[in-house]
Design an enzyme around this catalytic site. Structure first.
Site, mmCIF file in Angstrom:
data_model
loop_
_atom_site.group_PDB
_atom_site.id
_atom_site.type_symbol
_atom_site.label_atom_id
_atom_site.label_comp_id
_atom_site.label_asym_id
_atom_site.label_seq_id
_atom_site.Cartn_x
_atom_site.Cartn_y
_atom_site.Cartn_z
ATOM 1 N N ASP A 33 0.824 -1.203 0.000
ATOM 2 C CA ASP A 33 0.000 0.000 0.000
ATOM 3 C C ASP A 33 0.864 1.260 0.000
ATOM 4 O OD1 ASP A 33 -2.304 1.452 2.462
ATOM 5 O OD2 ASP A 33 -1.877 1.948 0.367
ATOM 6 N N ASP A 214 -1.695 5.641 -5.103
ATOM 7 C CA ASP A 214 -2.007 4.791 -3.961
ATOM 8 C C ASP A 214 -2.386 3.378 -4.390
ATOM 9 O OD1 ASP A 214 -4.383 5.094 -1.166
ATOM 10 O OD2 ASP A 214 -2.914 3.562 -1.723
#
Ligand SMILES: Cc1cc(CN)n(C)n1
Length: 329
Positions: A33, A214
């Protein structure tokens, strides 16, 4: 050191991409992430009622407990977890961090408990937003970057099939054309950048502005002006209160979307904007481009954009001059 690890879609909708990671002596499947900075795992310290069928990290067996250290994280989508901290060996592909802060969950929200595909996250944003107290810890990338051939990692995610995360090197066999670089604003701890003009079907649909890259977010969240201009080109689409976002007939033709970043135009193939039916078997589908009002006003380039591109998270110009590199796959 340098090397590559396989990144596999967690499900048929490319909700997330998971990679095998060895923490201590156990291999877990973790969600990489770039929008957060904690490496946390389901563990033997997680209550049995919350362990589900997850693979578990056993800190007591292989780690060094950081006595009195705790962590607590909440993500933009409201999910979250918290716990205690060990220092242990973490291996990703052929890259090893010998003393990585491994954050063992003593509690995790229901979405994580029931998502059997994911045993935790590897945060790859900047260490300035790591949540460990009383002493903030470094991300895996920050721990290994000085030992990498080059201080960078690349995300090479694909639609509906396995891709890779590569640490320490650029692989010209994985992209076409040249890499366009753009400056990163990491003042909020993210891989922030500026995206520019967008077009759909040759028509201008407005400029994007500040955004973050992201890998841990599934969809593409953009300013409402850009989003409404896109769906104006999709017959039968509407912004649904019932489903909390733009929907359209699953049979709709979805146009490609183009955006200028670092002086180069990048394209998301139209079909990638069909996220999934609003419920199983429905002929109404939910869009993979949604307004950034759903993400608290933050413009987020999630997996819908990232898959199909070669994205370099780069500190070769120094840790105070991070940059993003983008190329077509
Ligand atoms: C678990 C998780 C991670 C992210 C992206 N940073 N979201 C939105 N949810």
């Amino acid at each position: 050191q340098q090397g590559s690890v396989t990144a596999s879609p967690s499900d048929s909708m490319d909700d997330s991409y998971i990679c095998p990671v060895t923490t201590g002596s156990n291999t877990l499947h973790l969600d990489f992430d770039t929008g957060s900075s904690d490496l946390w795992v389901f563990s033997t310290d997680t209550p049995a009622s919350e362990q589900g069928s997850h693979s578990l990290y056993n800190g007591e067996a292989t780690g060094k407990l950081l006595s009195g250290y705790t962590w607590d994280i909440t993500y933009e989508d409201g999910s979250g977890s918290k716990g205690i901290v060990y220092s242990d060996k973490v291996v990703i592909g052929p890259v090893t961090a010998t003393s990585q802060a491994v954050e063992a969950a003593t509690s995790a929200s229901s979405g994580f408990v029931s998502d059997t595909s994911t045993d935790g996250l590897v945060g790859l944003a900047f260490s300035s937003i790591n949540t460990v107290e009383p002493q903030q810890q470094l991300t895996f990338f920050d721990n290994v970057k000085s030992s990498l051939a080059s201080p960078l990692f690349a995300a090479v995610l694909k639609h509906g099939k396995a891709g890779t995360y590569d640490f320490g090197y650029l692989d010209s066999s994985k992209y076409t054309g040249s890499i366009a670089y753009t400056a990163v604003d990491n003042s909020q701890g993210f891989w922030g950048f500026t995206a520019g003009a967008t077009t759909v079907g040759g028509k201008s649909t407005g400029s994007v502005g500040a955004a973050i890259m992201d890998t841990g977010t599934t969809l593409l969240y953009l300013p409402s002006k850009v989003v409404s201009a896109y769906y104006a080109q999709v017959k039968g689409s509407s912004n649904s209160n019932t489903y909390g976002g733009y929907i359209f007939p699953c049979s709709a033709t979805l146009p490609d979307w183009n955006v200028s970043i670092g002086g180069t135009t990048f394209t998301v193939t139209g079909s990638y904007f069909n996220y999934s039916p609003v419920s199983s078997g429905s002929s109404t589908c939910y869009g993979a481009m949604q307004p950034n009002s759903q993400t608290g006003g933050s413009t987020v380039f999630g997996d819908t954009f990232i898959k199909g591109h070669y994205i370099v998270f780069d500190q070769t110009q120094g840790s105070n001059s991070p940059r993003l590199g983008l190329a077509k796959q």
